[in-house]
Design a protein around this motif. Structure first.
Motif, mmCIF file in Angstrom:
data_model
loop_
_atom_site.group_PDB
_atom_site.id
_atom_site.type_symbol
_atom_site.label_atom_id
_atom_site.label_comp_id
_atom_site.label_asym_id
_atom_site.label_seq_id
_atom_site.Cartn_x
_atom_site.Cartn_y
_atom_site.Cartn_z
ATOM 1 N N GLY B 79 0.953 -1.145 0.169
ATOM 2 C CA GLY B 79 -0.148 0.020 0.038
ATOM 3 C C GLY B 79 0.844 1.393 -0.083
ATOM 4 N N PHE B 80 1.906 1.371 0.892
ATOM 5 C CA PHE B 80 2.634 2.499 0.836
ATOM 6 C C PHE B 80 3.509 2.702 -0.425
ATOM 7 C CE2 PHE B 80 1.426 2.263 5.103
ATOM 8 C CZ PHE B 80 1.064 3.560 5.621
ATOM 9 N N LEU B 91 -1.256 -4.662 -6.503
ATOM 10 C CA LEU B 91 -2.020 -6.050 -6.815
ATOM 11 C C LEU B 91 -1.595 -6.977 -5.575
ATOM 12 C CD1 LEU B 91 -3.370 -7.760 -8.937
ATOM 13 C CD2 LEU B 91 -1.172 -8.578 -9.550
ATOM 14 N N PHE B 92 -0.649 -6.827 -4.918
ATOM 15 C CA PHE B 92 -0.289 -7.904 -4.053
ATOM 16 C C PHE B 92 -1.175 -7.433 -2.781
ATOM 17 C CE2 PHE B 92 4.230 -9.220 -5.190
ATOM 18 C CZ PHE B 92 3.532 -10.007 -6.245
ATOM 19 N N SER B 93 -1.943 -6.408 -2.575
ATOM 20 C CA SER B 93 -2.616 -6.210 -1.408
ATOM 21 C C SER B 93 -4.177 -6.517 -1.771
ATOM 22 C CB SER B 93 -2.265 -4.857 -0.827
ATOM 23 O OG SER B 93 -2.778 -3.802 -1.829
ATOM 24 N N ALA B 94 -4.541 -6.772 -2.999
ATOM 25 C CA ALA B 94 -5.771 -7.147 -3.184
ATOM 26 C C ALA B 94 -6.387 -8.408 -2.490
ATOM 27 C CB ALA B 94 -6.053 -7.439 -4.694
ATOM 28 N N PRO B 95 -7.567 -8.376 -2.006
ATOM 29 C CA PRO B 95 -8.147 -9.392 -1.386
ATOM 30 C C PRO B 95 -8.534 -10.836 -2.110
ATOM 31 C CG PRO B 95 -9.889 -7.878 -1.538
ATOM 32 C CD PRO B 95 -8.389 -7.251 -2.140
ATOM 33 N N THR B 162 -10.182 2.265 3.595
ATOM 34 C CA THR B 162 -11.545 2.921 3.325
ATOM 35 C C THR B 162 -11.293 3.432 1.686
ATOM 36 O OG1 THR B 162 -10.545 4.962 4.143
ATOM 37 C CG2 THR B 162 -12.125 3.623 5.609
ATOM 38 N N SER B 163 -10.350 2.945 1.090
ATOM 39 C CA SER B 163 -10.313 3.377 -0.158
ATOM 40 C C SER B 163 -9.639 2.133 -1.202
ATOM 41 C CB SER B 163 -9.504 4.430 -0.623
ATOM 42 O OG SER B 163 -8.040 4.297 -0.095
ATOM 43 N N GLY B 164 -9.683 2.187 -2.561
ATOM 44 C CA GLY B 164 -9.052 1.231 -3.328
ATOM 45 C C GLY B 164 -9.936 0.109 -3.124
ATOM 46 N N VAL B 165 -8.996 -1.139 -3.707
ATOM 47 C CA VAL B 165 -9.367 -2.427 -4.099
ATOM 48 C C VAL B 165 -9.827 -3.337 -2.704
ATOM 49 C CG1 VAL B 165 -7.324 -3.668 -3.955
ATOM 50 C CG2 VAL B 165 -9.265 -4.649 -5.403
ATOM 51 N N VAL B 166 -9.422 -2.942 -1.603
ATOM 52 C CA VAL B 166 -9.848 -3.550 -0.429
ATOM 53 C C VAL B 166 -11.170 -3.113 -0.091
ATOM 54 C CG1 VAL B 166 -9.121 -3.932 2.049
ATOM 55 C CG2 VAL B 166 -7.453 -3.980 0.253
ATOM 56 N N SER B 167 -11.321 -1.710 0.011
ATOM 57 C CA SER B 167 -12.692 -1.112 0.362
ATOM 58 C C SER B 167 -13.538 -1.448 -0.767
ATOM 59 C CB SER B 167 -12.386 0.308 0.530
ATOM 60 O OG SER B 167 -13.622 0.989 0.305
ATOM 61 N N THR B 226 -0.470 -11.834 3.299
ATOM 62 C CA THR B 226 0.260 -10.570 3.077
ATOM 63 C C THR B 226 1.795 -10.666 2.540
ATOM 64 O OG1 THR B 226 0.961 -10.715 5.439
ATOM 65 C CG2 THR B 226 -1.112 -9.509 4.893
ATOM 66 N N THR B 227 2.042 -9.498 1.868
ATOM 67 C CA THR B 227 3.354 -9.469 1.220
ATOM 68 C C THR B 227 4.026 -8.294 1.879
ATOM 69 O OG1 THR B 227 2.331 -10.234 -0.759
ATOM 70 C CG2 THR B 227 4.832 -9.210 -0.846
ATOM 71 N N ARG B 228 5.200 -8.505 2.303
ATOM 72 C CA ARG B 228 5.989 -7.254 2.632
ATOM 73 C C ARG B 228 7.368 -7.250 1.864
ATOM 74 N NH1 ARG B 228 1.898 -6.390 3.958
ATOM 75 N NH2 ARG B 228 1.152 -5.952 6.149
ATOM 76 N N PHE B 229 7.744 -5.866 1.276
ATOM 77 C CA PHE B 229 8.867 -6.005 0.540
ATOM 78 C C PHE B 229 10.234 -5.452 1.398
ATOM 79 C CE2 PHE B 229 5.367 -4.279 -2.064
ATOM 80 C CZ PHE B 229 5.372 -5.254 -3.051
ATOM 81 N N LEU B 230 11.213 -6.315 1.385
ATOM 82 C CA LEU B 230 12.470 -5.956 1.956
ATOM 83 C C LEU B 230 13.276 -5.185 0.525
ATOM 84 C CD1 LEU B 230 14.522 -6.128 4.305
ATOM 85 C CD2 LEU B 230 15.443 -7.968 3.322
ATOM 86 N N LEU B 231 13.606 -3.938 1.043
ATOM 87 C CA LEU B 231 14.134 -3.042 -0.065
ATOM 88 C C LEU B 231 15.525 -2.511 0.381
ATOM 89 C CD1 LEU B 231 11.113 -0.941 -1.086
ATOM 90 C CD2 LEU B 231 11.733 -2.843 -2.219
ATOM 91 N N ILE B 232 16.253 -2.266 -0.667
ATOM 92 C CA ILE B 232 17.435 -1.831 -0.416
ATOM 93 C C ILE B 232 17.702 -0.432 -1.403
ATOM 94 C CG2 ILE B 232 19.001 -3.024 -2.112
ATOM 95 C CD1 ILE B 232 21.205 -2.771 0.215
#
Ligand code: NA
Ligand code: NA
Lengths: 161, 319, 428
Positions: B79-80, B91-95, B162-167, B226-232
């Motif tokens: 989301g962020f 896409l990865f946060s879609a239910p 409250t917004s987007g595909v989840v909502s 859920t997916t979380r990205f480990l970023l550098i």
């Protein structure tokens, strides 16, 4: 020059008050719509960002009015030219700081210009970040005008002596 | 400012950060593993400083710091990431995108995961480089009544995005998405401000939400693996020599393994705690929910232009 | 390095650079000395520090207080307070305290109270033969309850920093606030008898009732604010907006003391006052960022664990520390800088965040009347035309009262928690 500064200050006050009213009404809208069972998602974000703008514009105006709180006991102790030199020195400190914040602010604006609001993807974060260089830039202008005044006082004193 | 700074004694320093302040959070376990491997493999030539919420408890702050170079490695949710202008990651946060945990693994650890990593790197102009996919557990419904069918959700006020595909999805199911901040949610559930919420076990059990009248019935909707990205920071990564890059990648792999393991353990552990403390857990037939989700997923994929990727993910479900 | 930065801080402050800028400069130079953090972080955290919904309560509560002053609500409250406590010896001074307590129930800050009440009561106290020490001292000292009796801007900020419940903090402030007021009134009575200060004639019941009716809409404000927050009807920030609207409506249509043409000035004053403290807060956020790169929180926790074994000693250190910080800094930046650092240790010692919050806020309230930087003291001294030094001597006895109540709250928290637990046990 005096007139330009006054006009600048007036414009900045107006902008600050407009943003103040904006976040006030946005919050009222949030309360009312929630009671009606409608949820408007962008209220909190819009309120936050107009709040940031209002604070930064207000802070710059307060520089022009020299209202930011400082300890003036040293200034009270000094007389005449020495006092003016101290003021000039303190203003230079502000100028260095504001030049830094202005440039760093531009860098931040540049980095994050295309980031979007989370609730309104059409809105760019750049519109928020740009408040920083605008604040620092106007603080710079106000402080420079103060320095000009100090120099004029200094000259007047020298003529006197 | 693209290079990792050298300390006076010649060691390199990596600032790694996540947003969770609790020390026994899986993110912390993951980053500590990262630190351990990097420091061991480099014989101490690279130092890793782990910040647990100290340089930002908000994910958007961490992303900004990563871009600016004020942090080198961060953990963020899809989301962020979208706020940085990379819409595809959402896409990865879609239910109901994933059928089960294995489906999620096949996706992120396979071709799709690589494709997404490339998108992130390209679209961010190499500001972000993906080091690995972490998990924040499986999200479920919890509320004032158990949910067995989609009907049971109708008219419930439900704390979620409250917004987007989840909502969009939950609105379609019949719930009323409502925005309450995480910090105020406990009181909200206690005082009937909101009927229900959703999250993964470790998160809501730590906050005692399951002990409130409006949080005591947990229904395993499993709507989000859920997916979380480990970023550098990509530019800083590129400035490392080959050997150092190798070390960082290895450490990232190890951290992925550890983080997922701890998350799975905690999911189970906190579920047991919830049951012991009086919450009621029921399983849910997910089919009707999945059915509602499909057309919404289609529209969403079209909107953010990842139709092909969605098809690939669906194909992976069959295996 | 930390030591050099501290020296720089003190020097810049001493030569008269505005304190908000001193904080910002120290943050900037501090970040410069950390090789691995870009300097732009300073600009970034100044924005991020302000990017918080709870902070919007600051200008909104200031707006409510400015509306009250422009709408002359302070005068109604003063008349009513005078009718109640006027007949006691030293009546005007008692009324000064009582009206501050009423004002505190509407306003989230203290300065507006000092200014609004002081302008009226300091001159009239002098006319009635009170000495300057008493009139200035009572005015300044009694306005500290403004941030202790709810609503309270510092409490909202504290809640935002620690996730403590705003409702619990608000309710927790009621008893200490009332005790401080009563304590000051007792002290005033002793002084008044000794110096033979005047007392007013008793007011007839009928007159008292009329005055009560007149003040009633104003007295209703705290009920609306606190009730609305506790019942979940609106958040603390929204409550501030509601308070402003309510005050504006009451003044415009009930008292008819406020006109449309008054608004530009009210809005400007609100912008001016709030941007001063919030700009300092933005700068403090940048300095706080520097401290978190130094991981000062963990360092402090380790220090306290190894050196200070007991909770009561820890509490005493917190009080001493915030007393010191409060002498040269506003409550809000002080909390932004130091609360995150002491919070882990406080939790480790088993303290409830609400308890910690009450202690910190009451201590910082004393900072409002301690020089060199005590806004309420400066304001009252200016109105009373008395030097800062003399004014400070005048408030010392009243500071003692606040300190005593503070120690009660610190070591007998059950007292402060009685009301919140009674009204809303679920908050704990
Ligand atoms: Na108050
Ligand atoms: Na007073």
């Amino acid at each position: 020059m005096k007139k330009t500064i006054q006009a600048l200050e007036k414009a900045q006050i107006t902008i600050g008050i407009i943003f103040l009213c904006t976040f006030f009404f946005v919050i009222v809208l949030q309360i009312v719509t929630r009671q009606l069972g409608i949820s408007i998602i962008w209220t909190e974000e819009a309120a936050n960002y107009s709040f940031i703008w209002a604070v930064f514009m207000g802070a710059a105006v307060m520089v022009n009015r020299r209202e930011h709180f400082n300890f003036d006991f040293l200034q009270q102790k000094l007389k005449g030219k020495k006092r003016i030199f101290l003021s000039l020195f303190n203003d230079s400190v502000l100028i260095i700081f504001n030049v830094c914040i202005f440039l760093l602010g531009l860098q931040v604006v540049n980095e994050f210009w295309n980031y979007t609001w989370s609730t309104l993807p059409e809105m760019k974060m750049g519109y928020v970040w740009i408040a920083i260089p605008i604040m620092a830039g106007t603080m710079l202008v106000y402080t420079l005008s103060h320095m000009v005044q100090h120099v004029q006082h200094l000259k007047a004193k020298e003529v006197h002596e | 400012n693209d290079e990792l700074e050298e300390e006076e004694d010649g060691t390199l320093k990596i600032i790694a950060a996540h947003n969770q302040t609790s020390p026994d959070n899986p993110y912390q376990a993951g980053l500590l593993k990262f630190k351990e491997v990097v420091e061991e493999e480099s014989d101490g030539a690279i130092e890793v400083e782990v910040h647990a919420g100290t340089i930002g408890t908000e994910e958007d702050e961490l992303v900004e710091k990563l871009q600016l170079g004020a942090a080198d490695v961060v953990v963020v949710s899809p989301g962020f990431m979208t706020q940085t202008g990379i819409r595809e990651v959402d896409l990865f946060s879609a239910p109901y995108l994933f059928n089960d945990y294995e489906h999620w693994l096949r996706t992120v650890d396979g071709e799709v995961g690589e494709e997404m990593a490339q998108i992130i790197n390209e679209k961010s102009d190499n500001s972000f480089k993906l080091l690995g996919y972490w998990s924040a557990g499986t999200r479920h419904y919890y509320g004032k009544q158990p949910v067995e069918s989609t009907e049971d959700m109708r008219g419930l006020s439900f704390r979620t995005q409250t917004s987007g595909v989840v909502s969009d999805f939950w609105t379609e199911v019949g719930a009323i998405p409502s925005g309450i901040s995480w910090g105020e949610l406990y009181q909200g559930l206690q005082q009937d401000v909101v009927d229900s919420s959703e999250n993964a076990y470790p998160f809501f059990v730590q906050q005692s939400h399951h002990t409130t009248p409006n949080g005591q019935y947990i229904s395993e909707t499993a709507h989000d693996y859920t997916t979380r990205f480990l970023l550098i920071n990509g530019e800083r990564f590129d400035n490392l020599d080959e050997n150092q890059q190798q070390i960082v990648s290895e450490a990232a792999e190890a951290s992925v393994e550890t983080e997922r393991e701890v998350t799975l353990e905690q999911d189970e552990e906190y579920k047991q705690q919830a049951i012991e403390e009086g919450a009621e857990v029921n399983e849910v037939n997910r089919e009707p929910f999945i059915e509602i989700a499909q057309p919404i997923l289609d529209d969403f994929a079209e909107e953010i232009e990842v139709e092909e990727m969605l098809e690939k993910i669906r194909a992976l479900a069959e295996e | 390095m930390g030591f050099l930065l501290l020296i720089l801080f003190l020097v810049l402050m001493f030569i008269g650079v505005p304190i908000a800028f001193v904080i910002g400069i120290v943050a900037l130079i501090g970040i410069l000395t950390i090789p691995y953090t870009p300097e732009a972080t300073v600009a970034m955290t100044m924005v991020n520090g302000l990017d918080s919904f709870v902070l919007i309560a600051v200008p909104l509560f200031i707006l409510a207080a400015n509306l009250m002053n422009s709408g002359k609500i302070s005068e109604k409250l003063i008349d009513f307070a005078l009718a109640i406590v006027g007949p006691i010896r030293g009546g005007l001074a008692h009324a000064n305290v009582l009206v501050s307590m009423m004002f505190a129930g509407v306003s989230g800050a203290s300065q507006a109270d000092t200014a609004g009440v002081g302008k009226i009561l300091i001159p009239s106290m002098e006319r009635k033969g009170y000495d300057k020490e008493t009139s200035v001292g009572v005015t300044a000292a009694s306005s500290t309850v403004g941030v202790i009796i709810p609503p309270s801007i510092p409490m909202i900020i504290f809640a935002g920093l620690t996730n403590a419940s705003v409702g619990a903090l608000f309710l927790g402030g009621i008893i200490p606030g009332i005790l401080i007021g009563l304590g000051m009134m007792i002290l005033i009575y002793v002084i008044a008898v000794k110096r033979n200060y005047p007392k007013d004639k008793r007011v007839e019941m009928k007159k008292l009732f009329t005055l009560f009716l007149d003040a009633f809409p104003a007295l209703l404000t705290p009920v609306i604010i606190i009730g609305g927050i506790i019942s979940g009807f609106f958040t603390a920030t929204e409550a501030a907006a509601v308070a402003s609207i309510y005050t504006a409506i009451v003044c415009m249509f009930y008292y008819k003391t406020l006109k449309m043409k008054d608004f530009p000035k009210i809005l400007f004053d609100t912008l001016a006052l709030s941007s001063l403290s919030l700009f300092a807060l933005a700068a403090a956020s940048a300095l706080g960022e520097l401290m978190s790169y130094y991981q000062l929180g963990a360092t402090a926790q380790a220090f306290f664990e190894n050196n200070i074994g007991s909770q009561w000693l820890f509490i005493l250190i917190i009080i001493a520390f915030f007393l010191f910080v409060g002498t040269f800094m506003d409550a809000i930046p002080a909390m932004i800088l130091f609360v995150p650092i002491i919070l882990p240790t406080a939790l480790e010692f088993g303290m409830d965040p609400v308890h910690l919050g009450l202690i910190v806020i009451m201590t910082l309230a004393i900072g409002l009347i301690t020089p060199p930087y005590g806004l309420c003291l400066l304001l009252a001294a200016k109105i009373g035309n008395m030097s800062i030094e003399r004014s400070f001597v005048a408030v010392v006895p009243y500071i003692a009262i606040v300190l005593i109540v503070l120690l009660f709250v610190a070591f007998l928290p059950d007292m402060a928690f009685y009301i919140p637990e009674l009204i809303s046990p679920s908050l704990f």
